[in-house]
Design an enzyme around this catalytic site. Structure first.
Site, mmCIF file in Angstrom:
data_model
loop_
_atom_site.group_PDB
_atom_site.id
_atom_site.type_symbol
_atom_site.label_atom_id
_atom_site.label_comp_id
_atom_site.label_asym_id
_atom_site.label_seq_id
_atom_site.Cartn_x
_atom_site.Cartn_y
_atom_site.Cartn_z
ATOM 1 N N ILE A 211 1.295 -5.324 9.518
ATOM 2 C CA ILE A 211 0.284 -6.100 10.241
ATOM 3 C C ILE A 211 -0.957 -6.331 9.388
ATOM 4 C CG2 ILE A 211 -1.234 -6.175 12.251
ATOM 5 C CD1 ILE A 211 0.949 -4.473 13.713
ATOM 6 N N GLY A 212 -1.573 -5.266 8.918
ATOM 7 C CA GLY A 212 -2.815 -5.403 8.158
ATOM 8 C C GLY A 212 -2.649 -6.236 6.905
ATOM 9 N N ASP B 257 0.865 -1.173 0.000
ATOM 10 C CA ASP B 257 0.000 0.000 0.000
ATOM 11 C C ASP B 257 0.909 1.234 0.000
ATOM 12 O OD1 ASP B 257 0.914 0.407 2.613
ATOM 13 O OD2 ASP B 257 -1.078 0.402 3.526
ATOM 14 N N HIS B 258 0.307 2.401 0.180
ATOM 15 C CA HIS B 258 1.076 3.642 0.145
ATOM 16 C C HIS B 258 2.158 3.697 1.217
ATOM 17 C CE1 HIS B 258 -2.429 4.084 2.746
ATOM 18 N NE2 HIS B 258 -1.719 4.936 3.455
ATOM 19 N N HIS C 105 11.000 -23.499 9.696
ATOM 20 C CA HIS C 105 10.024 -24.208 10.523
ATOM 21 C C HIS C 105 8.607 -24.173 9.983
ATOM 22 C CE1 HIS C 105 12.732 -23.612 14.332
ATOM 23 N NE2 HIS C 105 13.396 -24.089 13.291
ATOM 24 N N ARG D 98 8.821 -33.064 12.048
ATOM 25 C CA ARG D 98 8.021 -32.300 13.020
ATOM 26 C C ARG D 98 7.508 -31.004 12.410
ATOM 27 N NH1 ARG D 98 12.270 -29.123 16.782
ATOM 28 N NH2 ARG D 98 13.822 -28.876 15.156
ATOM 29 N N HIS D 99 8.319 -30.369 11.562
ATOM 30 C CA HIS D 99 7.882 -29.129 10.927
ATOM 31 C C HIS D 99 6.874 -29.418 9.818
ATOM 32 C CE1 HIS D 99 10.648 -27.011 13.391
ATOM 33 N NE2 HIS D 99 11.720 -27.514 12.810
ATOM 34 N N CYS E 109 3.060 -2.952 4.088
ATOM 35 C CA CYS E 109 2.210 -1.800 4.393
ATOM 36 C C CYS E 109 2.943 -1.005 5.463
ATOM 37 C CB CYS E 109 0.796 -2.219 4.819
ATOM 38 S SG CYS E 109 0.643 -3.072 6.409
ATOM 39 N N GLY E 110 2.308 -0.049 6.070
ATOM 40 C CA GLY E 110 2.989 0.792 7.041
ATOM 41 C C GLY E 110 3.612 -0.001 8.178
ATOM 42 N N THR E 111 2.840 -0.907 8.776
ATOM 43 C CA THR E 111 3.340 -1.737 9.873
ATOM 44 C C THR E 111 3.608 -3.173 9.449
ATOM 45 O OG1 THR E 111 1.132 -2.426 10.554
ATOM 46 C CG2 THR E 111 2.025 -0.414 11.579
#
Length: 143
Positions: free
Chosen positions: A68-69, A7-8, A97, A132-133, A64-66
């Site tokens: 997260i989104g 994004d921006h 993993h 396991r992974h 994106c900025g963080t």
């Protein structure tokens, strides 16, 4: 092929990553956005995630900025294991993993130098293939 989108808030970092990919001779497809003008991150996160899930792209990078989104958005697409990384250890571990196939970054969180090292680590680290992974990745994929 690597899918990349932002994004921006991630546009400037995306341009730096694309220059790095060019320098390494790695193919990528840019899914946008194309400026710092405000846009909605889910549009671009979904484009990259669908390209990876369909096999059009082997891996993806979303910004994106963080971070997260756009990572939440990418993870809504079946078959995507997007990891938000702010350090190289996490980028290495998520590939080894979790067999993560999309890297998420925060354009306002990590500087360019660190971001490029995270990208390098993510792209160059293979999945360990340990039983396991593999079992845990299968568990992630179950509905």
């Amino acid at each position: 092929m690597i899918g990349i989108g932002c994004d921006h808030g991630g546009y400037e970092l995306k341009k730096e990553i694309e220059a790095y990919l060019d320098q390494r001779g790695l193919e990528y497809k840019d899914f946008g956005c194309d400026s710092t003008e405000a846009v909605d991150y889910p549009v671009y996160g979904k484009k990259v995630a669908h390209a990876v899930a369909s096999g059009e792209c082997e891996k993806g990078i979303v910004i994106c900025g963080t971070g997260i989104g756009i990572s939440i958005t990418a993870n809504k697409v079946p078959g995507i294991r997007a990891a938000l990384c702010t350090d190289c250890f996490s980028a290495q571990a998520t590939r080894e993993h979790n067999d993560a196939n999309v890297l998420a970054l925060g354009g306002r969180v990590v500087g360019v130098g660190l971001a490029l090292k995270i990208v390098e680590t993510f792209l160059d680290t293979p999945f360990s293939g340990d039983e396991r992974h593999m079992r845990r990745v299968r568990m992630i994929e179950e509905n």
